[in-house]
Design a protein around this motif. Structure first.
Motif, short mmCIF file in Angstrom:
data_model
loop_
_atom_site.label_atom_id
_atom_site.label_comp_id
_atom_site.label_asym_id
_atom_site.label_seq_id
_atom_site.Cartn_x
_atom_site.Cartn_y
_atom_site.Cartn_z
N ASP A 1 0.92 -1.18 -0.15
CA ASP A 1 0.15 0.12 0.47
C ASP A 1 1.03 1.25 -0.25
N ILE A 2 2.52 1.29 0.30
CA ILE A 2 2.70 2.26 0.67
C ILE A 2 4.34 2.08 -0.22
N PHE A 3 4.13 3.35 -1.07
CA PHE A 3 5.18 3.92 -2.42
C PHE A 3 6.64 4.37 -1.78
N VAL A 4 7.05 3.95 -1.51
CA VAL A 4 8.93 4.06 -0.56
C VAL A 4 9.81 4.62 -1.89
N THR A 5 10.32 5.61 -2.07
CA THR A 5 11.22 6.19 -2.84
C THR A 5 13.02 6.46 -1.84
N SER A 6 13.79 6.50 -3.13
CA SER A 6 15.06 6.71 -2.02
C SER A 6 15.90 5.64 -2.72
N LYS A 7 17.06 7.50 -2.61
CA LYS A 7 17.92 7.84 -3.77
C LYS A 7 19.30 7.19 -3.53
N VAL A 8 20.75 7.04 -4.60
CA VAL A 8 21.64 6.80 -4.19
C VAL A 8 22.82 8.30 -4.15
N ALA A 9 23.25 7.86 -2.86
CA ALA A 9 24.33 9.11 -2.33
C ALA A 9 24.92 8.85 -3.62
N LEU B 1 11.11 2.90 -5.86
CA LEU B 1 11.58 4.18 -7.03
C LEU B 1 13.09 4.29 -6.61
N TYR B 2 13.59 3.79 -6.95
CA TYR B 2 15.29 4.38 -6.99
C TYR B 2 16.18 5.31 -7.39
N ARG C 1 14.30 -5.59 -7.66
CA ARG C 1 14.86 -5.09 -6.02
C ARG C 1 13.88 -3.74 -6.42
N VAL C 2 13.79 -3.67 -7.53
CA VAL C 2 12.62 -1.91 -7.23
C VAL C 2 12.08 -1.93 -8.38
N ARG C 3 11.05 -1.22 -8.14
CA ARG C 3 9.64 -1.79 -9.23
C ARG C 3 10.14 0.00 -10.54
N ALA C 4 10.83 0.46 -9.55
CA ALA C 4 10.79 1.68 -11.17
C ALA C 4 11.97 2.33 -10.83
N ILE C 5 12.25 2.73 -11.90
CA ILE C 5 14.23 3.71 -11.72
C ILE C 5 14.09 5.47 -11.85
N GLY C 6 14.84 6.14 -11.60
CA GLY C 6 14.71 7.00 -12.52
C GLY C 6 15.92 8.12 -11.43
N VAL C 7 15.23 9.59 -11.62
CA VAL C 7 16.96 10.57 -11.51
C VAL C 7 16.29 11.44 -10.91
N SER C 8 17.19 12.71 -10.73
CA SER C 8 16.63 13.60 -9.30
C SER C 8 17.81 14.34 -9.94
N ASN C 9 16.90 15.73 -10.33
CA ASN C 9 18.31 16.82 -10.20
C ASN C 9 18.94 16.80 -11.85
N PHE C 10 18.75 16.59 -12.08
CA PHE C 10 18.71 16.38 -14.53
C PHE C 10 18.32 17.36 -14.84
N ASP C 11 19.57 17.99 -14.90
CA ASP C 11 18.85 19.14 -16.39
C ASP C 11 18.27 18.41 -17.44
N VAL C 12 18.53 19.06 -18.90
CA VAL C 12 17.43 18.34 -20.12
C VAL C 12 18.58 17.41 -20.81
N GLN C 13 20.17 18.71 -21.07
CA GLN C 13 21.10 17.98 -21.95
C GLN C 13 21.81 16.52 -20.70
N ARG C 14 22.17 16.19 -19.39
CA ARG C 14 22.35 15.43 -19.08
C ARG C 14 21.19 14.35 -18.91
N LEU C 15 19.88 14.21 -18.82
CA LEU C 15 19.02 13.64 -19.15
C LEU C 15 18.82 12.93 -20.67
N GLN C 16 19.61 14.18 -21.10
CA GLN C 16 19.67 13.77 -23.02
C GLN C 16 20.99 12.62 -22.76
#
Length: 312
Positions: free
Chosen positions: A87-95, A122-123, A148-163
C-alpha cells in the motif's frame, strides 16, 4: 487510477489515493511526504503520522541520513496493521559518494536494510555526478531487472544530462525529481520530460518558504478559502507534477493534504504560472552540483541518532 490533465486542469476528482501511471505501468501516488532535513527520531514519527492520515508515499534518500528512522516508522505502521507493504510507495536515492556501477549495487543493500524493506518502489540517482551517472544508471537497470526496485529514475537532472542518459540507457527513466515551486517552474524540463514519457516530481514545492509570502497566491487563497500552501500544492497537481511537501507537524500534514476539494480556474493557473522567476529557492546554485560527495551540501547528513553503520 491515472487522471488525464487537459489544459492544465485535472478533470477527475483526486484524493490521497490518486496515482499517476509511470512509463513502465507502475502506479505512483501523486502526493506524498518528503523527509529532507529530518533526523531519524522525527522521521520515524512523521512517517507514522503521515500514514495515519492517509498518505501513501514516502520520499527519503541516503543523503538525508534518516533512512533508518523512515524504516522504523514504516515497520511500525506495517506491524499495527494500518497498511500493508504494497500500500505504501517508498522512494530512496543513490548518494553521490556511492555512484559507479559496483558501488551503487553494494550500497543499495544498506538502504534496504535501514528501511527494513525487501524492495523499493522507486530508486533515483540523487544528483548527476559527471563521469559516473551513466555507470550508476547501469546499476539501477540491473536492480530493476532483478526485481529489487519497481521503477528507476533520476533527480536534479537538467535536459542536457538527461539527454546523455537517454542515449545510453536500456531502461528509460520513469521519473525526474526536480525543484518545482512558483518561483522555479522548470519550463524546459516540463516540456522535455513528457515528450519522453518521464514523470516530473517536484521537491521544495513551497519554495523553501519564500513562495508562502506571495500576495498573488494569497489573493487566490482568499478566493477559494484556502491557505497559500494549499493553493501551491493544488497548482502542482493541476500541472501534472507529483509533489512531496516536507513537514514534521502532523496538523500541517493534514492541512497540506486538504487540496482535493477545490480546483484552480484558468485565471488562477495563469497568475501562478506568471510568477516563475527561474530562481532556485535553496542552495542549488551555490556549488558545483555535478561534483563529488565532498562538494558543499552533498555530504550525507549526520544526525545525533544516526545508526553506527550508516555508510555500510
Amino acid at each position: 487510477m491515472y487522471h488525464h490533465n487537459v489544459g492544465g486542469r485535472i478533470l477527475a476528482q483526486l484524493d490521497l489515493t490518486s496515482t499517476i501511471q509511470l512509463n513502465n505501468g507502475v502506479a505512483m501516488p501523486r502526493f506524498g511526504l518528503g523527509v529532507w532535513q529530518t533526523d531519524n527520531t522525527t522521521a520515524e514519527a512523521s512517517v507514522q503520522a503521515a500514514i495515519r492520515n492517509g498518505y501513501r508515499m514516502i520520499d527519503t534518500a541516503k543523503q538525508y541520513g534518516n533512512e533508518a528512522g523512515v524504516g522504523r516508522g514504516l515497520a511500525a505502521a506495517f506491524a499495527d496493521g494500518a497498511v500493508r507493504r504494497q500500500d505504501i510507495f517508498v522512494t530512496s536515492k543513490v548518494a553521490n559518494g556511492d555512484q559507479g556501477y559496483r558501488r551503487t549495487l553494494d550500497k543499495f543493500e544498506g538502504t534496504l536494510r535501514r528501511l527494513q524493506l525487501d524492495y523499493l518502489d522507486l530508486y533515483l540517482i540523487h544528483w548527476p555526478v559527471d563521469g559516473q551517472y551513466v555507470e550508476t544508471w547501469r546499476a539501477l537497470e540491473k536492480l530493476y531487472r532483478d526485481g529489487r526496485v519497481r521503477a528507476i529514475g533520476v533527480s536534479n537532472f537538467d535536459v542536457q544530462r538527461l539527454q546523455v542518459l537517454l542515449r545510453a540507457a536500456d531502461v528509460q527513466p520513469a521519473v525526474n525529481q526536480i525543484e518545482f515551486n512558483p518561483l522555479m517552474q522548470e519550463q524546459a524540463m516540463r516540456k522535455f520530460a513528457p515528450a519522453h514519457n518521464i514523470t516530473v516530481e517536484g521537491w521544495s514545492p513551497l519554495g523553501g518558504g519564500k513562495a508562502l509570502n506571495n500576495p498573488v497566491i494569497a489573493l487566490i487563497g482568499q478566493k477559494h478559502g484556502k491557505s497559500v500552501a494549499q493553493v501551491i500544492l493544488r497548482y502542482d497537481l493541476q500541472c501534472g507534477i507529483v509533489t512531496i511537501p516536507k513537514t514534521v507537524h502532523e496538523q500541517r500534514m493534514v492541512e497540506n493534504a486538504r487540496i482535493f476539494d477545490f480546483e484552480l480556474d484558468d485565471q488562477d493557473v495563469a497568475a501562478i504560472a506568471g510568477l516563475d522567476q527561474n530562481q532556485h529557492a535553496l542552495w542549488y546554485d551555490a556549488f558545483g552540483w555535478y561534483g563529488s560527495d565532498t562538494d558543499f551540501g552533498m555530504a550525507t547528513q549526520k544526525w545525533p541518532d544516526s545508526t553506527p553503520d550508516y555508510d555500510a
